[in-house]
Design an enzyme around this catalytic site. Structure first.
Site, PDB file in Angstrom:
ATOM      1  N   ARG A 230       0.862  -1.181   0.000  1.00  0.00           N
ATOM      2  CA  ARG A 230       0.000   0.000   0.000  1.00  0.00           C
ATOM      3  C   ARG A 230       0.896   1.229   0.000  1.00  0.00           C
ATOM      4  O   ARG A 230       1.964   1.219   0.628  1.00  0.00           O
ATOM      5  CB  ARG A 230      -0.882   0.039   1.259  1.00  0.00           C
ATOM      6  CG  ARG A 230      -2.074  -0.881   1.236  1.00  0.00           C
ATOM      7  CD  ARG A 230      -3.152  -0.401   0.265  1.00  0.00           C
ATOM      8  NE  ARG A 230      -4.311  -1.257   0.262  1.00  0.00           N
ATOM      9  CZ  ARG A 230      -4.488  -2.306  -0.552  1.00  0.00           C
ATOM     10  NH1 ARG A 230      -3.558  -2.624  -1.428  1.00  0.00           N
ATOM     11  NH2 ARG A 230      -5.588  -3.022  -0.503  1.00  0.00           N
ATOM     12  N   GLU A 259      -3.811   7.430  -4.595  1.00  0.00           N
ATOM     13  CA  GLU A 259      -4.164   6.942  -5.940  1.00  0.00           C
ATOM     14  C   GLU A 259      -5.469   7.558  -6.417  1.00  0.00           C
ATOM     15  O   GLU A 259      -6.370   7.747  -5.611  1.00  0.00           O
ATOM     16  CB  GLU A 259      -4.295   5.415  -5.895  1.00  0.00           C
ATOM     17  CG  GLU A 259      -2.968   4.753  -5.559  1.00  0.00           C
ATOM     18  CD  GLU A 259      -3.099   3.258  -5.285  1.00  0.00           C
ATOM     19  OE1 GLU A 259      -4.169   2.684  -5.530  1.00  0.00           O
ATOM     20  OE2 GLU A 259      -2.108   2.673  -4.827  1.00  0.00           O
ATOM     21  N   HIS A 277      -1.561   0.214  -9.824  1.00  0.00           N
ATOM     22  CA  HIS A 277      -2.147  -0.715  -8.839  1.00  0.00           C
ATOM     23  C   HIS A 277      -2.780  -1.934  -9.535  1.00  0.00           C
ATOM     24  O   HIS A 277      -3.997  -2.119  -9.501  1.00  0.00           O
ATOM     25  CB  HIS A 277      -3.172   0.008  -7.962  1.00  0.00           C
ATOM     26  CG  HIS A 277      -3.445  -0.705  -6.669  1.00  0.00           C
ATOM     27  ND1 HIS A 277      -3.747  -0.070  -5.499  1.00  0.00           N
ATOM     28  CD2 HIS A 277      -3.443  -2.021  -6.348  1.00  0.00           C
ATOM     29  CE1 HIS A 277      -3.941  -0.941  -4.532  1.00  0.00           C
ATOM     30  NE2 HIS A 277      -3.752  -2.153  -5.034  1.00  0.00           N
TER      31      HIS A 277
END
Ligand code: DGY
Length: 312
Positions: A230, A259, A277
């Protein structure tokens, strides 16, 4: 009227058609006014389907008096207020195991891409630079020491893959595991002893900014950092500074602090490889994840044991 399922996400390649047989769905992404759609159904919503980018806050959980289950299409649950869910006895399920190999593959793809300058080399050919010289040399993986941060399901698969590349694996985590890899309980010490580090630990408060300026300094000027965990695990401004001033050599990043916003400085750097991601993003794995979401929701409403409940 069927019970209502609040869907923040379309459940990937599998879609929601199986769920539609048993639930009325509010597909939030189609709603003009998502908040109004939730408010007008608040008493009927019994289930939430979400993914890592959907914040499931205490406010939302407390606003839905009949909510029974939150099924997230992700292994991470850092986007869900787990305390609030527990207080209300709302079950939470995630999608572990089925995505470990895929996410580990993404980690190795980034490691190789950075070490062997794959993305840079691709651009080098495309823009015609090859006519004027050669791409700068990469670095060898074999014989190097890689520190895995978080030797869970994904970290273990990463370690196995790194062994296949003849790397020395060490790891850091909250506790020593029954494995042959050397264990560190001090992240700075491990960083100091490593050539490369790969982050595979969960996000959330316990790991927030675990990789700070000190750890990057300890990793050193030849060091490579890969993050498939993360964005919150890394102090992002410290990472940008470390890459800019040569405190570390390079980074491969699949995840970011905010993000889909990626710092402009990172975008302009040659010594980073950036992905949007996509750790688990293959048709096969996303289909398995979607099935697990459905199976958990059905198990709950059939009174059967949940397949992958997350307990805190
Ligand atoms: C996960 O599963 O937590 C991923 O990071 C999101 O797809």
């Amino acid at each position: 009227m069927k019970p209502v399922l609040l869907a923040f996400y379309n459940n990937g390649p599998l879609g929601t058609s199986d769920l539609e047989e048993r639930f009325d769905l509010i597909n939030l992404w189609n709603e003009q006014d998502p908040e109004a759609a939730i408010n007008s159904n608040r008493d009927n919503i019994v289930a939430i389907l979400c993914k890592n980018e959907n914040k499931i806050s205490r406010k939302l959980i407390e606003a839905l008096p009949n909510l029974e289950i939150i099924a997230t299409f992700s292994v991470g649950v850092d986007h869900i207020d787990m305390e609030a869910a527990k207080e209300r006895d709302v079950k939470v399920t995630n999608t572990p195991d089925v995505l470990c190999q895929e996410t580990a593959d993404t980690g190795l793809a980034l490691l190789l891409a950075v070490a062997r300058r794959v993305a840079e080399g691709d651009m080098f050919v495309r823009v015609g630079k090859w006519h004027n010289g050669n791409l700068p040399l990469g670095v060898t993986l074999a014989g190097k020491t890689i520190g895995v941060v978080g030797l869970g399901g994904i970290g273990s698969k990463v370690a196995k893959r790194c062994e296949a590349f003849e790397m020395n694996v060490v790891y850091y985590g909250p506790r020593k595991k029954d494995v042959a890899y050397p264990y560190y309980d001090d992240i700075n010490k491990m960083a100091h002893d490593c050539d490369m580090m790969i982050l595979t630990c969960p996000g959330g408060e316990a790991t927030a900014n675990l990789i700070d300026a000190n750890v990057l300094e300890a990793l050193g000027s030849k060091g490579i950092l890969v993050n498939i965990a993360r964005g919150s695990v890394v102090d992002e401004p410290a990472l940008v500074a470390a890459l800019e001033n040569g405190t570390i050599a390079a980074a491969g990043l699949d995840v970011f602090a905010n993000e889909p916003n990626v710092p402009e400085t990172l975008i302009s750097m040659d010594n980073v490889v950036l992905l949007p991601h996509i750790g688990s993003a293959t048709i096969e794995t996303r289909t398995l994840m979607g099935q697990l979401v459905i199976d958990n929701i059905f198990a709950h409403f059939d009174g059967a044991p949940l397949l992958t409940e997350v307990k805190i």
